[in-house]
Design an enzyme around this catalytic site. Sequence first.
Site, mmCIF file in Angstrom:
data_model
loop_
_atom_site.group_PDB
_atom_site.id
_atom_site.type_symbol
_atom_site.label_atom_id
_atom_site.label_comp_id
_atom_site.label_asym_id
_atom_site.label_seq_id
_atom_site.Cartn_x
_atom_site.Cartn_y
_atom_site.Cartn_z
ATOM 1 N N PRO A 1 0.842 -1.204 0.000
ATOM 2 C CA PRO A 1 0.000 0.000 0.000
ATOM 3 C C PRO A 1 0.874 1.249 0.000
ATOM 4 O O PRO A 1 1.862 1.338 0.734
ATOM 5 C CB PRO A 1 -0.800 -0.129 1.297
ATOM 6 C CG PRO A 1 -0.779 -1.602 1.607
ATOM 7 C CD PRO A 1 0.568 -2.073 1.156
ATOM 8 N N GLY B 1 0.749 5.492 0.106
ATOM 9 C CA GLY B 1 0.005 6.737 0.281
ATOM 10 C C GLY B 1 0.780 7.903 -0.292
ATOM 11 O O GLY B 1 0.774 8.158 -1.488
ATOM 12 N N GLY B 2 1.513 8.603 0.581
ATOM 13 C CA GLY B 2 2.347 9.704 0.116
ATOM 14 C C GLY B 2 3.794 9.312 -0.112
ATOM 15 O O GLY B 2 4.601 10.122 -0.559
ATOM 16 N N SER C 1 1.768 11.358 14.462
ATOM 17 C CA SER C 1 1.571 12.374 15.492
ATOM 18 C C SER C 1 1.931 13.732 14.915
ATOM 19 O O SER C 1 3.063 13.936 14.477
ATOM 20 C CB SER C 1 2.423 12.066 16.721
ATOM 21 O OG SER C 1 2.034 12.853 17.816
ATOM 22 N N GLU D 1 0.651 -0.584 9.296
ATOM 23 C CA GLU D 1 1.552 -0.331 8.164
ATOM 24 C C GLU D 1 1.216 -1.176 6.935
ATOM 25 O O GLU D 1 2.091 -1.600 6.189
ATOM 26 C CB GLU D 1 3.004 -0.533 8.595
ATOM 27 C CG GLU D 1 3.391 0.388 9.738
ATOM 28 C CD GLU D 1 4.843 0.272 10.146
ATOM 29 O OE1 GLU D 1 5.712 0.197 9.268
ATOM 30 O OE2 GLU D 1 5.110 0.264 11.361
ATOM 31 N N PHE E 1 -1.958 -5.742 7.712
ATOM 32 C CA PHE E 1 -3.202 -6.424 8.069
ATOM 33 C C PHE E 1 -4.347 -6.086 7.125
ATOM 34 O O PHE E 1 -5.389 -6.733 7.184
ATOM 35 C CB PHE E 1 -3.628 -6.076 9.494
ATOM 36 C CG PHE E 1 -2.684 -6.552 10.559
ATOM 37 C CD1 PHE E 1 -1.790 -7.584 10.322
ATOM 38 C CD2 PHE E 1 -2.693 -5.970 11.805
ATOM 39 C CE1 PHE E 1 -0.917 -8.024 11.310
ATOM 40 C CE2 PHE E 1 -1.839 -6.407 12.808
ATOM 41 C CZ PHE E 1 -0.940 -7.440 12.560
ATOM 42 N N VAL F 1 -6.451 0.286 4.397
ATOM 43 C CA VAL F 1 -7.478 1.225 4.844
ATOM 44 C C VAL F 1 -7.924 2.055 3.645
ATOM 45 O O VAL F 1 -7.095 2.650 2.955
ATOM 46 C CB VAL F 1 -6.944 2.136 5.962
ATOM 47 C CG1 VAL F 1 -7.983 3.183 6.341
ATOM 48 C CG2 VAL F 1 -6.550 1.306 7.179
ATOM 49 N N TYR G 1 13.021 13.554 19.929
ATOM 50 C CA TYR G 1 13.272 13.507 18.484
ATOM 51 C C TYR G 1 14.715 13.946 18.235
ATOM 52 O O TYR G 1 15.082 15.094 18.504
ATOM 53 C CB TYR G 1 12.303 14.443 17.778
ATOM 54 C CG TYR G 1 12.224 14.276 16.277
ATOM 55 C CD1 TYR G 1 11.203 13.539 15.705
ATOM 56 C CD2 TYR G 1 13.161 14.855 15.431
ATOM 57 C CE1 TYR G 1 11.102 13.379 14.332
ATOM 58 C CE2 TYR G 1 13.085 14.708 14.064
ATOM 59 C CZ TYR G 1 12.055 13.975 13.510
ATOM 60 O OH TYR G 1 11.968 13.817 12.149
#
Length: 512
Positions: free
Chosen positions: A119, A121-122, A204, A252, A255, A258, A433
């Site tokens: 999968p 996305g960006g 987040s 991720e 499973f 989405v 971070y």
Amino acid sequence: MDVPSFARWGDAADAVALPDGVRELLGLREPAPPVARPALPPVRLPADVLDALAAACADVATGDAARLAHAAGRSTEDLLRLRRGEADGAPDAVLRPADHAEVAAVLRVATVHRVAVVPFGGGTSVVGGLRPVAGGFAGTVALDMGRMCGLVDIDHVSRTATLQAGLRGPRAEELLGDAGLTLGHFPQSFQFASLGGYAATRSSGQASAGNGRFDDLVLGLRAATPTGDLDLGRAPRSAAGPDLRQLLLGSEGAFGVVTELTLRVRPRPDAHSYVGWSFPSFEVGSAALRALAQDGPLPTVLRLSDETETAVGAATGAGAATGCLAIVGLEGPADDVAARAAGVERLLRAHGGTPLGGEPGAAWLDGRYRAPYLRDALLDAGALAETLETATFWSRLPGTYRAVREALVTALGAGALVLCHISHVYAAGASLYFTVVAPQADDPVDQWRTAKAAASDAIVASGATISHHHGVGTDHRPWLATEIGPVGTAMLRAVKNAVDPAGILNPGVLIP
């Protein structure tokens, strides 16, 4: 250096130059090696399998440009490998489904023909989330969700919105903004990451102190799996057994895929206040942030840089504070912002803070999506530049900070800069971070792997989590096994077997 877009972050038009003095500060003598055009491996999927996939999804591409654009994520290792001509992770084909039905059909075909499905996305993963271990499969396809980018519904009474998972952050905010609403979720990858990616990695955003993490916003979701569909979330909270939504959040793509999300939304804020504060040390500043997180008033954005990050920021024009710089952002109705600002000021003064006014806050807002572009400039100049993050309880935070910093400095040696900031706060703890900049070794990929392993060992040994918001991918799997133990690992494997018995979904990612 002329670096093609496939080996850079984001939009080439927004590329930045290395600030004056940084090359001297880092002792950089030679630029990075020239970029080699990757030689793509030949397409492995036979014609009959490609035909079956095309019957399931009308938009299928096997050209070099599409394959190269989906060959890797955007970690420093991904970019370094692409820059030296390695694109072994390129999919055999790129599929762009139009709706949930096409996603489900692709998974059925892929299961029959043993095709690994990644999968997409960006494409902003920084932990190897787009580097599947697919050697035992007939081939690999990238399932690009970019066409599934619509606003399905807004429930103004419940303050929820249902959106397709391929929507990227800016477009989602534009669609919600037309109704006077916002998600309030602004991670550093905001300009390019998708809502499905946010869910799949437990993203987040920078406003998490006031608005929550992305998994806090998810009230319902729809997903396609190789064994059938999942439609989860009938109410904001439920006692009907374990919350199965949580199995998809952070999974991720291992499973299921989405396809649709029902999210908590809020009115767009009327007022904004972003200011800087200076603290004499990271320890003193951390105590002040803890007081706000535990006793309030809680800002929308709350961050604290250590002494090194503050000094580097000042040297590059990103701030003028000495000591440790904190950024405090407040958003909401004007009267609420004013009242909270007064309470924040009283508390921070009482904890040794010195107000710096609005200039540092404005500088942070202006540059908050710029750091990945600066990383490109550092790589161009022959520097190694990368980040890692963790989270822990307040009582353990000083020890984790020291241990990870020492591990990175020891692994990278003289000339390395290790910067750190608290990026997200909770009543019980916070996220750390780290940013690393060092001269590149002969093999910078191995150089970073060695340093990252040392830091990861230190994170686990200190009792912290291996990832707060970047996810697990392939990079963190060994340490996830230690964190969750053998029983937890067995549980993940059991779920995988239930929804994806052929193991086609993002193989090698997440599950130890």
